[in-house]
Design a protein around this motif. Structure first.
Motif, PDB file in Angstrom:
ATOM      1  N   ALA A  90      -6.759  -7.339 -14.056  1.00  0.00           N
ATOM      2  CA  ALA A  90      -6.992  -7.424 -12.611  1.00  0.00           C
ATOM      3  C   ALA A  90      -7.454  -6.064 -12.103  1.00  0.00           C
ATOM      4  O   ALA A  90      -7.401  -5.066 -12.828  1.00  0.00           O
ATOM      5  CB  ALA A  90      -5.713  -7.844 -11.884  1.00  0.00           C
ATOM      6  N   VAL A  91      -7.870  -6.038 -10.850  1.00  0.00           N
ATOM      7  CA  VAL A  91      -8.075  -4.781 -10.136  1.00  0.00           C
ATOM      8  C   VAL A  91      -6.751  -4.422  -9.469  1.00  0.00           C
ATOM      9  O   VAL A  91      -6.203  -5.226  -8.701  1.00  0.00           O
ATOM     10  CB  VAL A  91      -9.192  -4.898  -9.089  1.00  0.00           C
ATOM     11  N   TYR A  92      -6.246  -3.250  -9.781  1.00  0.00           N
ATOM     12  CA  TYR A  92      -4.970  -2.786  -9.247  1.00  0.00           C
ATOM     13  C   TYR A  92      -5.226  -1.811  -8.111  1.00  0.00           C
ATOM     14  O   TYR A  92      -5.976  -0.843  -8.265  1.00  0.00           O
ATOM     15  CB  TYR A  92      -4.153  -2.115 -10.344  1.00  0.00           C
ATOM     16  N   SER A  93      -4.571  -2.054  -6.988  1.00  0.00           N
ATOM     17  CA  SER A  93      -4.715  -1.191  -5.817  1.00  0.00           C
ATOM     18  C   SER A  93      -3.352  -0.696  -5.371  1.00  0.00           C
ATOM     19  O   SER A  93      -2.366  -1.429  -5.465  1.00  0.00           O
ATOM     20  CB  SER A  93      -5.358  -1.958  -4.665  1.00  0.00           C
ATOM     21  N   ALA A 115      -0.816   0.566   5.712  1.00  0.00           N
ATOM     22  CA  ALA A 115      -1.940   1.063   6.504  1.00  0.00           C
ATOM     23  C   ALA A 115      -3.045   1.683   5.653  1.00  0.00           C
ATOM     24  O   ALA A 115      -4.212   1.645   6.027  1.00  0.00           O
ATOM     25  CB  ALA A 115      -1.447   2.108   7.497  1.00  0.00           C
ATOM     26  N   TYR A 116      -2.670   2.281   4.531  1.00  0.00           N
ATOM     27  CA  TYR A 116      -3.633   3.011   3.707  1.00  0.00           C
ATOM     28  C   TYR A 116      -3.777   2.314   2.364  1.00  0.00           C
ATOM     29  O   TYR A 116      -2.781   2.112   1.664  1.00  0.00           O
ATOM     30  CB  TYR A 116      -3.178   4.453   3.497  1.00  0.00           C
ATOM     31  N   TRP A 117      -5.012   1.966   2.043  1.00  0.00           N
ATOM     32  CA  TRP A 117      -5.302   1.238   0.809  1.00  0.00           C
ATOM     33  C   TRP A 117      -6.335   1.998  -0.025  1.00  0.00           C
ATOM     34  O   TRP A 117      -7.315   2.522   0.520  1.00  0.00           O
ATOM     35  CB  TRP A 117      -5.863  -0.153   1.126  1.00  0.00           C
ATOM     36  N   GLY A 118      -6.118   2.010  -1.337  1.00  0.00           N
ATOM     37  CA  GLY A 118      -7.118   2.563  -2.227  1.00  0.00           C
ATOM     38  C   GLY A 118      -8.181   1.531  -2.539  1.00  0.00           C
ATOM     39  O   GLY A 118      -8.059   0.357  -2.191  1.00  0.00           O
ATOM     40  N   ARG A 119      -9.210   1.986  -3.259  1.00  0.00           N
ATOM     41  CA  ARG A 119     -10.315   1.088  -3.592  1.00  0.00           C
ATOM     42  C   ARG A 119     -10.036   0.267  -4.830  1.00  0.00           C
ATOM     43  O   ARG A 119     -10.743  -0.700  -5.115  1.00  0.00           O
ATOM     44  CB  ARG A 119     -11.593   1.903  -3.776  1.00  0.00           C
ATOM     45  N   GLY A 120      -9.031   0.659  -5.594  1.00  0.00           N
ATOM     46  CA  GLY A 120      -8.658  -0.123  -6.762  1.00  0.00           C
ATOM     47  C   GLY A 120      -9.196   0.443  -8.062  1.00  0.00           C
ATOM     48  O   GLY A 120     -10.191   1.163  -8.091  1.00  0.00           O
ATOM     49  N   THR A 121      -8.502   0.102  -9.136  1.00  0.00           N
ATOM     50  CA  THR A 121      -8.926   0.504 -10.471  1.00  0.00           C
ATOM     51  C   THR A 121      -8.784  -0.702 -11.400  1.00  0.00           C
ATOM     52  O   THR A 121      -7.798  -1.443 -11.327  1.00  0.00           O
ATOM     53  CB  THR A 121      -8.105   1.701 -10.986  1.00  0.00           C
ATOM     54  N   GLN A 122      -9.783  -0.903 -12.243  1.00  0.00           N
ATOM     55  CA  GLN A 122      -9.809  -2.084 -13.109  1.00  0.00           C
ATOM     56  C   GLN A 122      -8.918  -1.872 -14.329  1.00  0.00           C
ATOM     57  O   GLN A 122      -9.007  -0.849 -15.019  1.00  0.00           O
ATOM     58  CB  GLN A 122     -11.239  -2.363 -13.572  1.00  0.00           C
ATOM     59  N   VAL A 123      -8.087  -2.864 -14.589  1.00  0.00           N
ATOM     60  CA  VAL A 123      -7.290  -2.906 -15.815  1.00  0.00           C
ATOM     61  C   VAL A 123      -7.698  -4.157 -16.574  1.00  0.00           C
ATOM     62  O   VAL A 123      -7.623  -5.267 -16.028  1.00  0.00           O
ATOM     63  CB  VAL A 123      -5.780  -2.932 -15.518  1.00  0.00           C
ATOM     64  N   THR A 124      -8.138  -3.979 -17.803  1.00  0.00           N
ATOM     65  CA  THR A 124      -8.553  -5.107 -18.634  1.00  0.00           C
ATOM     66  C   THR A 124      -7.746  -5.087 -19.920  1.00  0.00           C
ATOM     67  O   THR A 124      -7.726  -4.078 -20.635  1.00  0.00           O
ATOM     68  CB  THR A 124     -10.047  -5.027 -18.965  1.00  0.00           C
TER      69      THR A 124
END
Length: 127
Positions: A90-93, A115-124
């Motif tokens: 998944a993409v983890y944020s 309130a603050y969200w990152g753009r996410g990082t892919q974990v495969t």
């Protein structure tokens, strides 16, 4: 401008491990509630792990495999992921609240509290 950013995603074989990090800038993470969410293709976003007021919460699907921790000196929260499975792909944020919240924010993974969200990082996870 307060921001959070994720690092550490990648490709790993089933049974392997990864450590994700979530670093805050423009504000301090120290007392805020921090959570990790993930979203797989075609699925809804789900809460994975959350840390608030010295306590942590985990989704049933990751209990015993994932560990959330905080390093206030580095203004960073980590997610150690062991025993990874293909269904963890998944993409983890990461997300942070603006201020301390009740632990119910964690137990219920209240998306609107963050309130603050990152753009996410892919974990495969794949062989």
């Amino acid at each position: 401008q307060p921001q959070v950013a994720e690092f550490g995603g990648g490709l790993v074989q089933p049974g392997g491990s990864l450590r994700l990090s979530c670093t805050g800038s423009g504000f301090t993470l120290d007392y805020n509630t921090i959570a990790w969410f993930r979203q797989a293709p075609g699925k809804e976003r789900e809460g994975v792990s959350c840390y608030s007021r010295g306590r942590s919460n985990y989704a049933d699907s990751v209990k015993g495999r994932f560990t959330i921790s905080r390093d206030n000196n580095e203004n960073t929260v980590y997610l150690q992921m062991n025993g990874l499975k293909p269904e963890d792909t998944a993409v983890y944020s990461c997300a942070s609240t603006k201020k301390p919240t009740f632990f119910s924010t964690c137990t219920e993974f209240r998306v609107n509290d963050f309130a603050y969200w990152g753009r996410g990082t892919q974990v495969t996870v794949s062989s």
